[in-house]
Scaffold this active site. Structure first.
Site, PDB file in Angstrom:
ATOM      1  N   GLY A 122      -2.335   4.763  12.047  1.00  0.00           N
ATOM      2  CA  GLY A 122      -1.174   5.375  12.418  1.00  0.00           C
ATOM      3  C   GLY A 122      -0.817   7.045  12.445  1.00  0.00           C
ATOM      4  N   ASN A 123      -1.450   7.439  11.386  1.00  0.00           N
ATOM      5  CA  ASN A 123      -1.119   9.143  11.416  1.00  0.00           C
ATOM      6  C   ASN A 123      -2.083   9.819  12.549  1.00  0.00           C
ATOM      7  OD1 ASN A 123      -3.679   8.587   9.933  1.00  0.00           O
ATOM      8  ND2 ASN A 123      -3.334  10.407   8.765  1.00  0.00           N
ATOM      9  N   LYS A 163       3.978 -11.219   9.910  1.00  0.00           N
ATOM     10  CA  LYS A 163       4.001  -9.814  10.321  1.00  0.00           C
ATOM     11  C   LYS A 163       5.235  -9.629  11.078  1.00  0.00           C
ATOM     12  CE  LYS A 163       1.441  -6.006  11.591  1.00  0.00           C
ATOM     13  NZ  LYS A 163       1.191  -5.353  10.623  1.00  0.00           N
ATOM     14  N   LYS A 173      -5.675  -4.499  12.729  1.00  0.00           N
ATOM     15  CA  LYS A 173      -6.573  -3.665  13.197  1.00  0.00           C
ATOM     16  C   LYS A 173      -7.897  -3.305  12.156  1.00  0.00           C
ATOM     17  CE  LYS A 173      -6.128   1.048  11.804  1.00  0.00           C
ATOM     18  NZ  LYS A 173      -5.583   0.701  10.455  1.00  0.00           N
ATOM     19  N   LYS A 193      -7.707  -2.736   4.560  1.00  0.00           N
ATOM     20  CA  LYS A 193      -8.990  -1.810   4.663  1.00  0.00           C
ATOM     21  C   LYS A 193      -9.976  -2.213   3.733  1.00  0.00           C
ATOM     22  CE  LYS A 193      -5.460   1.767   5.978  1.00  0.00           C
ATOM     23  NZ  LYS A 193      -5.144   1.187   7.369  1.00  0.00           N
TER      24      LYS A 193
HETATM   25  P1  ADP Z   1      -2.666   3.000   8.647  1.00  0.00           P
HETATM   26  O1  ADP Z   1      -1.668   3.514   9.604  1.00  0.00           O
HETATM   27  O2  ADP Z   1      -3.845   4.130   8.660  1.00  0.00           O
HETATM   28  O3  ADP Z   1      -3.362   1.601   8.815  1.00  0.00           O
HETATM   29  P2  ADP Z   1      -1.476   2.438   6.192  1.00  0.00           P
HETATM   30  O4  ADP Z   1       0.085   2.786   5.885  1.00  0.00           O
HETATM   31  O5  ADP Z   1      -1.131   0.807   6.754  1.00  0.00           O
HETATM   32  O6  ADP Z   1      -2.279   3.301   7.276  1.00  0.00           O
HETATM   33  O7  ADP Z   1      -2.217   2.351   4.978  1.00  0.00           O
HETATM   34  C1  ADP Z   1      -2.562   3.642   4.381  1.00  0.00           C
HETATM   35  C2  ADP Z   1      -1.681   3.714   3.294  1.00  0.00           C
HETATM   36  O8  ADP Z   1      -1.938   2.854   1.824  1.00  0.00           O
HETATM   37  C3  ADP Z   1      -1.838   5.079   2.383  1.00  0.00           C
HETATM   38  O9  ADP Z   1      -1.175   6.226   3.052  1.00  0.00           O
HETATM   39  C4  ADP Z   1      -1.165   4.820   1.097  1.00  0.00           C
HETATM   40  O10 ADP Z   1       0.223   5.329   0.809  1.00  0.00           O
HETATM   41  C5  ADP Z   1      -1.087   3.319   0.888  1.00  0.00           C
HETATM   42  N1  ADP Z   1      -2.031   2.708  -0.397  1.00  0.00           N
HETATM   43  C6  ADP Z   1      -1.607   1.544  -0.789  1.00  0.00           C
HETATM   44  N2  ADP Z   1      -2.295   1.277  -1.899  1.00  0.00           N
HETATM   45  C7  ADP Z   1      -3.330   2.327  -2.174  1.00  0.00           C
HETATM   46  C8  ADP Z   1      -4.285   2.418  -2.788  1.00  0.00           C
HETATM   47  N3  ADP Z   1      -4.671   1.821  -3.969  1.00  0.00           N
HETATM   48  N4  ADP Z   1      -5.024   3.764  -2.624  1.00  0.00           N
HETATM   49  C9  ADP Z   1      -4.681   4.397  -1.679  1.00  0.00           C
HETATM   50  N5  ADP Z   1      -3.778   4.293  -0.947  1.00  0.00           N
HETATM   51  C10 ADP Z   1      -3.098   3.227  -0.989  1.00  0.00           C
HETATM   52 MG    MG Z   2      -2.153  -0.117   8.465  1.00  0.00          MG
END
Ligand code: ADP
Ligand code: MG
Length: 311
Positions: free
Chosen positions: A11-12, A127, A212, A274
Site C-alpha cells: 500500500g505505501n 475480507k 496480493k 507475506k
Molecule cells: P502492505 O500494504 O505492504 O501489504 P500491510 O499493512 O498489509 O502492508 O502489512 C505490513 C505491516 O505488517 C507492517 O507495516 C507492520 O505494521 C505489520 N506487521 C504485523 N506483524 C508484523 C511482524 N511480525 N513483523 C513486521 N511487521 C509486522
Molecule cells: Mg497487505
C-alpha cells in the site's frame, strides 16, 4: 548476474488517494528502476485496497443517483483498479527509465486469476470491502442481494467477501513472453481479477478478493523467477512485533518460518500472508528465495544488506 524478480508492491508504494498515488509512484519507480539498472528483469504486482475501495464507492454512488445504471460487480471494479494503477505506474516507470537513458517498454496486463469454486474460503468470507453501514442497512442489503455482512472492528457494518487462493493466472503466457523479450510488465494487480471456470470456455468474474501476496508468489513461480521481493512498510520481519522484546529477523528458513507462524508472530491480513507467500515461493524450487523489506531498501535488500530473506 541479473536475476528475474517479481516485485510485490504494498500500500505505501501507491498511497491512499489520487494525489498521494501521483507522488508515491515516482519514488516507487526509482526503487524499481534501481533494480532494472543493475541488470535484473522485473515483473511488478501490487495491492489495490484504497483504489478499488474508491472505485466501488463511486460505482455505488452512481447507482444511488441513477437507479437505471446497472450495478458494477466487484470483479469489474478490480479490473478498473488494475487499469488506473497500471496507468500511473507505466507513466512513472517510463519517465524514470528514460531519465536514466534506459529504453525499455513498460506495459500493464489486465490479469484474471482462476479460483477454485470449492475453495473453503467461500464458506467463510473474511475480507471487508466498501463503505461502512448501520446494522439495519447492512442486513437489508444482505437480504436483498445475498451478500454476507459483518461488524468490522467496532467501526460499523460492512460487506465481506471471500479471499480464495489463486490457482492459475490466465494471461501467464503473455506475461512470460513480455519478460522474455526484456520488457517491464505490471501484472496481477490487486491479487488479480478472480474468475471461475464455468461450462464451456467462459470465465466468470467472482465477487472475491485474492490476497496480493499469495498471487505474487503464484506469479513468481509461474514466470520462473529467482526471487520474490515483497516491498512493504517495514524493513524487516519481526518476532514479538510491537512488544518490548521485539526482534528483527535477517534470515528465515522455511522450517523456522512455519514455527513462528504457528506461534502467532505475524498478524493475519498484514504480515502473515507475506510470510506465507514468501515461504511458498522459497520452497517451490531449491534456488528460489524471497525477500521482505521496505520499498526504499529494495536495492540494498537484493544486495543482501538488509531485509528478511526466506530461503
Ligand atoms: P502492505 O500494504 O505492504 O501489504 P500491510 O499493512 O498489509 O502492508 O502489512 C505490513 C505491516 O505488517 C507492517 O507495516 C507492520 O505494521 C505489520 N506487521 C504485523 N506483524 C508484523 C511482524 N511480525 N513483523 C513486521 N511487521 C509486522
Ligand atoms: Mg497487505
Amino acid at each position: 548476474m541479473g536475476k528475474r524478480i517479481v516485485i510485490a508492491l504494498g500500500g505505501n508504494a501507491l498511497g491512499n488517494n489520487l494525489p498521494e498515488q501521483m507522488i508515491a509512484v515516482k519514488q516507487t519507480s526509482k526503487a524499481i528502476v534501481d533494480l532494472i539498472e543493475e541488470g535484473h528483469e522485473v515483473v511488478i504486482s501490487h495491492g489495490n485496497g484504497p483504489q478499488v475501495g474508491m472505485i466501488q464507492k463511486a460505482m455505488a454512488s452512481l447507482n444511488a443517483v441513477d437507479p437505471k445504471q446497472y450495478p458494477i460487480p466487484l470483479s469489474v471494479c478490480g479490473a478498473m483498479s488494475q487499469g488506473y494503477i497500471g496507468y500511473d505506474l507505466q507513466n512513472a516507470l517510463r519517465e524514470e527509465l528514460l531519465d536514466r537513458g534506459i529504453h525499455k517498454p513498460v506495459s500493464t496486463l489486465i490479469t484474471q486469476v482462476v479460483v477454485d469454486p470449492e475453495d473453503p474460503a467461500f464458506k467463510k468470507p473474511t475480507k471487508p470491502i466498501g463503505s461502512f453501514m448501520t446494522e439495519e442497512a447492512a442486513k437489508k442489503l444482505a437480504a436483498e442481494k445475498g451478500y454476507t455482512v459483518m461488524e468490522d472492528a467496532g467501526r460499523g457494518w460492512r460487506r465481506v467477501v471471500a479471499s480464495p487462493r489463486p490457482q492459475h493466472i490466465v494471461e501467464i503466457e503473455t506475461i512470460r513472453t513480455l519478460v522474455d523479450a526484456g520488457q517491464v510488465v505490471v501484472a496481477a494487480g490487486g491479487g488479480g481479477i478472480p474468475v471461475m471456470e464455468t461450462e464451456g470456455n467462459h470465465l466468470k468474474g467472482v465477487p472475491a478478493v485474492i490476497d496480493k501476496d499469495f498471487c505474487s508468489a503464484r506469479l513468481a513461480e509461474s514466470v520462473d523467477a529467482d526471487c520474490l521481493i515483497i516491498l512493504t512498510a517495514v524493513e524487516k520481519v519481526a518476532i514479538n512485533f510491537g512488544k518490548p522484546n521485539q526482534e528483527w529477523l535477517d534470515e528465515l528458513t522455511p522450517e523456522r518460518a512455519r514455527q513462528l507462524i504457528s506461534e502467532g508472530h505475524f498478524a493475519p491480513g498484514s504480515m502473515l500472508p507475506k510470510v506465507q507467500a514468501a515461504l511458498q515461493f522459497a520452497e517451490s524450487k531449491p534456488e528460489r528465495y524471497a525477500l521482505i523489506t521496505l520499498l526504499e531498501k529494495a536495492k540494498d535488500g537484493i544486495a543482501g544488506k538488509t531485509g528478511t530473506i526466506i530461503r
